[in-house]
Design a protein around this motif. Structure first.
Motif, PDB file in Angstrom:
ATOM      1  N   ASN A 112      10.486  14.988 -25.587  1.00 26.65           N
ATOM      2  CA  ASN A 112      10.965  15.908 -26.625  1.00 26.65           C
ATOM      3  C   ASN A 112      11.548  17.169 -25.984  1.00 26.65           C
ATOM      4  O   ASN A 112      12.594  17.672 -26.408  1.00 26.65           O
ATOM      5  N   LEU A 113      10.858  17.666 -24.963  1.00 30.85           N
ATOM      6  CA  LEU A 113      11.350  18.855 -24.253  1.00 30.85           C
ATOM      7  C   LEU A 113      12.689  18.570 -23.592  1.00 30.85           C
ATOM      8  O   LEU A 113      13.635  19.368 -23.711  1.00 30.85           O
ATOM      9  N   ILE A 114      12.795  17.443 -22.901  1.00 30.64           N
ATOM     10  CA  ILE A 114      14.041  17.098 -22.210  1.00 30.64           C
ATOM     11  C   ILE A 114      15.185  16.951 -23.209  1.00 30.64           C
ATOM     12  O   ILE A 114      16.312  17.397 -22.964  1.00 30.64           O
ATOM     13  N   GLY A 115      14.891  16.337 -24.371  1.00 26.06           N
ATOM     14  CA  GLY A 115      15.915  16.202 -25.403  1.00 26.06           C
ATOM     15  C   GLY A 115      16.383  17.547 -25.912  1.00 26.06           C
ATOM     16  O   GLY A 115      17.596  17.776 -26.092  1.00 26.06           O
ATOM     17  N   ALA A 116      15.440  18.470 -26.155  1.00 22.70           N
ATOM     18  CA  ALA A 116      15.808  19.793 -26.658  1.00 22.70           C
ATOM     19  C   ALA A 116      16.581  20.581 -25.604  1.00 22.70           C
ATOM     20  O   ALA A 116      17.585  21.243 -25.923  1.00 22.70           O
ATOM     21  N   GLU A 117      16.141  20.505 -24.354  1.00 26.22           N
ATOM     22  CA  GLU A 117      16.829  21.231 -23.288  1.00 26.22           C
ATOM     23  C   GLU A 117      18.214  20.651 -23.006  1.00 26.22           C
ATOM     24  O   GLU A 117      19.134  21.365 -22.613  1.00 26.22           O
ATOM     25  N   SER A 118      18.366  19.346 -23.202  1.00 27.56           N
ATOM     26  CA  SER A 118      19.659  18.695 -22.954  1.00 27.56           C
ATOM     27  C   SER A 118      20.724  19.168 -23.932  1.00 27.56           C
ATOM     28  O   SER A 118      21.931  19.114 -23.627  1.00 27.56           O
ATOM     29  N   SER A 119      20.304  19.620 -25.098  1.00 26.27           N
ATOM     30  CA  SER A 119      21.271  20.057 -26.117  1.00 26.27           C
ATOM     31  C   SER A 119      21.700  21.506 -25.935  1.00 26.27           C
ATOM     32  O   SER A 119      22.615  21.971 -26.631  1.00 26.27           O
ATOM     33  N   LEU A 120      21.065  22.222 -25.017  1.00 26.26           N
ATOM     34  CA  LEU A 120      21.405  23.629 -24.793  1.00 26.26           C
ATOM     35  C   LEU A 120      22.604  23.757 -23.848  1.00 26.26           C
ATOM     36  O   LEU A 120      22.833  22.879 -23.019  1.00 26.26           O
ATOM     37  N   PRO A 121      23.373  24.853 -23.971  1.00 24.97           N
ATOM     38  CA  PRO A 121      24.479  25.067 -23.026  1.00 24.97           C
ATOM     39  C   PRO A 121      24.001  25.095 -21.575  1.00 24.97           C
ATOM     40  O   PRO A 121      24.666  24.585 -20.685  1.00 24.97           O
ATOM     41  N   LYS A 122      22.826  25.713 -21.346  1.00 25.56           N
ATOM     42  CA  LYS A 122      22.217  25.700 -20.014  1.00 25.56           C
ATOM     43  C   LYS A 122      20.707  25.675 -20.172  1.00 25.56           C
ATOM     44  O   LYS A 122      20.112  26.555 -20.784  1.00 25.56           O
ATOM     45  N   SER A 123      20.082  24.673 -19.603  1.00 20.04           N
ATOM     46  CA  SER A 123      18.637  24.543 -19.687  1.00 20.04           C
ATOM     47  C   SER A 123      17.945  25.537 -18.763  1.00 20.04           C
ATOM     48  O   SER A 123      18.483  25.919 -17.723  1.00 20.04           O
ATOM     49  N   GLN A 124      16.738  25.925 -19.143  1.00 18.60           N
ATOM     50  CA  GLN A 124      15.925  26.768 -18.262  1.00 18.60           C
ATOM     51  C   GLN A 124      15.502  26.005 -17.006  1.00 18.60           C
ATOM     52  O   GLN A 124      15.017  26.596 -16.043  1.00 18.60           O
ATOM     53  N   PHE A 125      15.689  24.682 -17.024  1.00 16.75           N
ATOM     54  CA  PHE A 125      15.320  23.834 -15.894  1.00 16.75           C
ATOM     55  C   PHE A 125      16.553  23.310 -15.148  1.00 16.75           C
ATOM     56  O   PHE A 125      16.492  22.279 -14.491  1.00 16.75           O
TER      57      PHE A 125
END
Length: 284
Positions: A112-125
């Motif tokens: 779920n985290l990876i999916g949410a971060e993948s949709s961001l312009p730039k992930s915190q990771f």
């Protein structure tokens, strides 16, 4: 309003609050888990390091496969799963370890985290933006100061030399709790992978030390410059720090014996003089 209806409303309100808070708490726990256990080998949108970039990973494999793989990667490889074998080959033979605490619920939360971060312009990771441009001599010198403790870490962590050594460390050398970092580039697979390791160390010892006192980007880049300069030095045989340790040990022991002999020799002469004088007095 009766006490019963007031209590019922309070229970309903607390239940609604729990439903709102629980997802946020799970998301934070998943982010902390990823940072502590996954970020040294993976990014989300920052490109491959030791392991693959996990951005949009659910589009490459179905969720059931991912949940199963996260719990026991080696089992998938040993079972001959084609995609797991491909991942191992891309990682230069490195097998993803089984992460302690990786339950189905944790795997689901991570996805779920990876999916949410993948949709961001730039992930915190996404990791550090490390250039391939050559480091300067000034950066390497600054990194040596950070490594040796000449410059304190911003968050108050211990200097690298307390646990690690490199070929360029003089005198007694560095610590032996951790591995020698002279060839760390070769072991981790390059500058970016070493930088990610420093940003989010995966070993139990380093996590305990740096979880609350992480290295900062302005410290990581000079450290990488220093480590890269150390790696460029020709290989050495027996570490000079070990030889120096034994030489100093033997030298200190010899000096101690000579000093003790001088002190006790003087004391014995004093005792002998009194005995001789006593004997003469009795004879006379």
């Amino acid at each position: 309003m009766s006490n019963g209806s007031r209590a019922a409303k309070q229970v309903a309100w607390l239940g609604a609050l729990a439903l709102l808070v629980a997802p946020a708490a799970w998301a934070q726990q998943a982010a902390d888990f990823f940072r502590q256990n996954c970020m040294s080998c993976h990014t989300i949108g920052g490109g491959r390091i030791t392991g693959p970039d996990l951005k949009n990973v659910s589009q490459r494999r179905d969720r059931a496969w991912l949940v199963k793989f996260l719990q026991n990667p080696k089992a998938a490889i040993d079972g001959g799963d084609p995609y797991a074998l491909e991942l191992q080959q891309q990682a230069r033979g490195v097998i993803m370890p089984t992460v302690p605490g990786m339950s189905p619920a944790v795997a689901e939360a991570l996805l779920n985290l990876i999916g949410a971060e993948s949709s961001l312009p730039k992930s915190q990771f996404a990791g550090l933006g490390i250039s391939d441009a050559p480091f300067t001599a000034a950066q390497a010198a600054e990194g040596e100061q950070i490594f040796s403790g000449g410059r304190r870490l911003a968050k108050g962590g211990p200097p690298c030399i307390s646990c690690h050594a490199t070929a360029s460390v003089g005198g007694l050398g560095g610590g032996r709790l951790g591995p020698d970092l002279t060839r760390v580039y070769e072991r981790l697979g390059g500058r970016r992978a070493a930088g990610m390791w420093l940003m989010a160390p995966a070993t139990t010892t380093m996590q305990a030390v740096f979880r609350q006192r992480p290295l900062q980007p302005e410290e990581i880049l000079p450290l990488l410059a220093y480590i890269e300069a150390a790696a460029a030095q020709p290989p050495q045989g027996e570490p000079s720090s070990v030889i120096n340790f034994f030489l100093l040990g033997f030298g200190g022991m010899a000096l101690g014996l000579v000093s003790a002999g001088a002190i006790w020799r003087g004391r014995l002469r004093g005792v002998r003089r009194k005995l001789v004088q006593g004997e003469r007095a009795e004879v006379e």
